[in-house]
Design an enzyme around this catalytic site. Sequence first.
Site, PDB file in Angstrom:
ATOM      1  N   ASN A  75       0.839  -1.206   0.000  1.00  0.00           N
ATOM      2  CA  ASN A  75       0.000   0.000   0.000  1.00  0.00           C
ATOM      3  C   ASN A  75       0.868   1.247   0.000  1.00  0.00           C
ATOM      4  O   ASN A  75       1.970   1.263   0.548  1.00  0.00           O
ATOM      5  CB  ASN A  75      -0.954  -0.010   1.194  1.00  0.00           C
ATOM      6  CG  ASN A  75      -0.426   0.765   2.384  1.00  0.00           C
ATOM      7  OD1 ASN A  75      -0.530   1.989   2.449  1.00  0.00           O
ATOM      8  ND2 ASN A  75       0.177   0.041   3.337  1.00  0.00           N
ATOM      9  N   PHE A 117      -1.504   8.409   4.220  1.00  0.00           N
ATOM     10  CA  PHE A 117      -2.241   9.084   5.307  1.00  0.00           C
ATOM     11  C   PHE A 117      -3.484   9.818   4.781  1.00  0.00           C
ATOM     12  O   PHE A 117      -3.719  10.993   5.101  1.00  0.00           O
ATOM     13  CB  PHE A 117      -1.352  10.086   6.052  1.00  0.00           C
ATOM     14  CG  PHE A 117      -0.239   9.500   6.867  1.00  0.00           C
ATOM     15  CD1 PHE A 117      -0.211   8.161   7.206  1.00  0.00           C
ATOM     16  CD2 PHE A 117       0.808  10.317   7.302  1.00  0.00           C
ATOM     17  CE1 PHE A 117       0.829   7.639   7.975  1.00  0.00           C
ATOM     18  CE2 PHE A 117       1.839   9.805   8.067  1.00  0.00           C
ATOM     19  CZ  PHE A 117       1.860   8.466   8.398  1.00  0.00           C
ATOM     20  N   SER A 135       5.980   5.461   8.470  1.00  0.00           N
ATOM     21  CA  SER A 135       5.320   5.116   7.215  1.00  0.00           C
ATOM     22  C   SER A 135       6.247   5.450   6.056  1.00  0.00           C
ATOM     23  O   SER A 135       6.876   6.517   6.046  1.00  0.00           O
ATOM     24  CB  SER A 135       4.011   5.894   7.068  1.00  0.00           C
ATOM     25  OG  SER A 135       3.495   5.740   5.748  1.00  0.00           O
ATOM     26  N   ASN A 193       5.208   6.134   3.110  1.00  0.00           N
ATOM     27  CA  ASN A 193       4.367   6.708   2.066  1.00  0.00           C
ATOM     28  C   ASN A 193       4.176   8.220   2.146  1.00  0.00           C
ATOM     29  O   ASN A 193       3.420   8.780   1.362  1.00  0.00           O
ATOM     30  CB  ASN A 193       2.998   6.012   2.082  1.00  0.00           C
ATOM     31  CG  ASN A 193       3.120   4.527   1.814  1.00  0.00           C
ATOM     32  OD1 ASN A 193       3.924   4.105   0.989  1.00  0.00           O
ATOM     33  ND2 ASN A 193       2.349   3.728   2.538  1.00  0.00           N
ATOM     34  N   THR A 194       4.847   8.873   3.096  1.00  0.00           N
ATOM     35  CA  THR A 194       4.892  10.331   3.151  1.00  0.00           C
ATOM     36  C   THR A 194       6.347  10.735   2.945  1.00  0.00           C
ATOM     37  O   THR A 194       7.212  10.324   3.733  1.00  0.00           O
ATOM     38  CB  THR A 194       4.382  10.867   4.495  1.00  0.00           C
ATOM     39  OG1 THR A 194       2.991  10.561   4.630  1.00  0.00           O
ATOM     40  CG2 THR A 194       4.567  12.374   4.593  1.00  0.00           C
ATOM     41  N   LYS A 230       6.125   4.538  16.926  1.00  0.00           N
ATOM     42  CA  LYS A 230       6.083   3.412  15.986  1.00  0.00           C
ATOM     43  C   LYS A 230       7.280   3.465  15.056  1.00  0.00           C
ATOM     44  O   LYS A 230       7.487   4.464  14.348  1.00  0.00           O
ATOM     45  CB  LYS A 230       4.777   3.445  15.185  1.00  0.00           C
ATOM     46  CG  LYS A 230       4.576   2.228  14.281  1.00  0.00           C
ATOM     47  CD  LYS A 230       3.158   2.218  13.735  1.00  0.00           C
ATOM     48  CE  LYS A 230       2.869   0.937  12.948  1.00  0.00           C
ATOM     49  NZ  LYS A 230       1.454   0.880  12.521  1.00  0.00           N
ATOM     50  N   ASN A 279       6.195  -1.117  11.400  1.00  0.00           N
ATOM     51  CA  ASN A 279       5.373  -0.629  10.296  1.00  0.00           C
ATOM     52  C   ASN A 279       5.620  -1.539   9.088  1.00  0.00           C
ATOM     53  O   ASN A 279       6.238  -2.594   9.207  1.00  0.00           O
ATOM     54  CB  ASN A 279       5.743   0.831   9.998  1.00  0.00           C
ATOM     55  CG  ASN A 279       4.570   1.647   9.511  1.00  0.00           C
ATOM     56  OD1 ASN A 279       3.818   1.208   8.636  1.00  0.00           O
ATOM     57  ND2 ASN A 279       4.389   2.837  10.061  1.00  0.00           N
TER      58      ASN A 279
END
Length: 350
Positions: free
Chosen positions: A117, A121, A188, A190-191, A228, A257
């Site tokens: 994925n 966010f 994450s 993805n940022t 995290k 994560n």
Amino acid sequence: MTLATSALRTGYRALRAGLFRYAGGDAEKVHEGMLELLAKAPGGARGRVVDPITVAGVRFPNRVGLAAGLDKDGVAAQAWARFGFGFAELGTVTALAQPGNPKPRVFRAIASEGIVNRMGFNNRGAAALAETLRAKGVTRGNQAMGIPLGISIGKSKVTPLEEATEDYLTSLRLLAPFADYVAVNVSSPNTPGLRSLQAARELGELLDALTQEALTLNPRQPVPVFVKLAPDLEGTDLAETLAVVNDSAVSGVIATNTTLSRHGLLPVDRRFENEAGGLSGRPLTAKALAFVEHLAASTALPVMGVGGIMSPADGARMFDAGATLLQIYTGFIYEGPALVRGIQELRRQP
């Protein structure tokens, strides 16, 4: 696994076959559709009491929780106790509402029991989540949803990295009155640039600001703050980050994560190797387990183990590695509520 749990697993797998075909196999549309249904579920269920524990002052009826990402905006917060979870982590939410990355952004690697994925966010923002929880009657500690609720906070994409601390503080101030604990997501993939906040100096400054603000907001009983971390941290970088975490006032660590590695994808799923984003599920099992084991040996803080828990045996191994609590997400997608119950059944055995 008891007969009842085995039957639950069989029933869910029959349902899953249809869900995975729905909307042409679009995983995000299935996710959205299920949340819409669960948002209409009645409240009133209480968390299943199996091997209860108190961590960071929070009483958990059992040790298996829902990981962040499945219910970002808390729309189905009242539903998770009905699946047997002992807690649920909402979010990740950001100070500013944002749409996330362009679609498609979720891919099921079914043969490998994985998910890639790059959601980014996507959420309605911290203020909207606060209003949603207020409308549901949630306040910190009242367990109005039947179980404790954690809230994961992250950095808004448009916020420059040098202003990240204030961005996180905005979310903390809005959500602390509703959260049994707050998770600080700096891991994450993805940022853009987010994982740089795991570096020792940056993370130290961020955690100091957040824990001090939590104390300022409630001097008698500050909301517990967990951090995290990513499974891709290693070597000197990991050692320096853990030193900062151990020197901070955080209440615990969440590990892990998703991973940027594509190791563990079966040949039939190799088409996902070049898809940007984080990989979760079975390909992450061994890596997450090793990370938790290392973490548990390197800190006295409680560890929430998450990543690659796809069977009750995986959950048992994560506990054996030193996790105090577990969270599941991809395992719940593939195995349903039988996974939650199966892990709890193993905890009940002498």
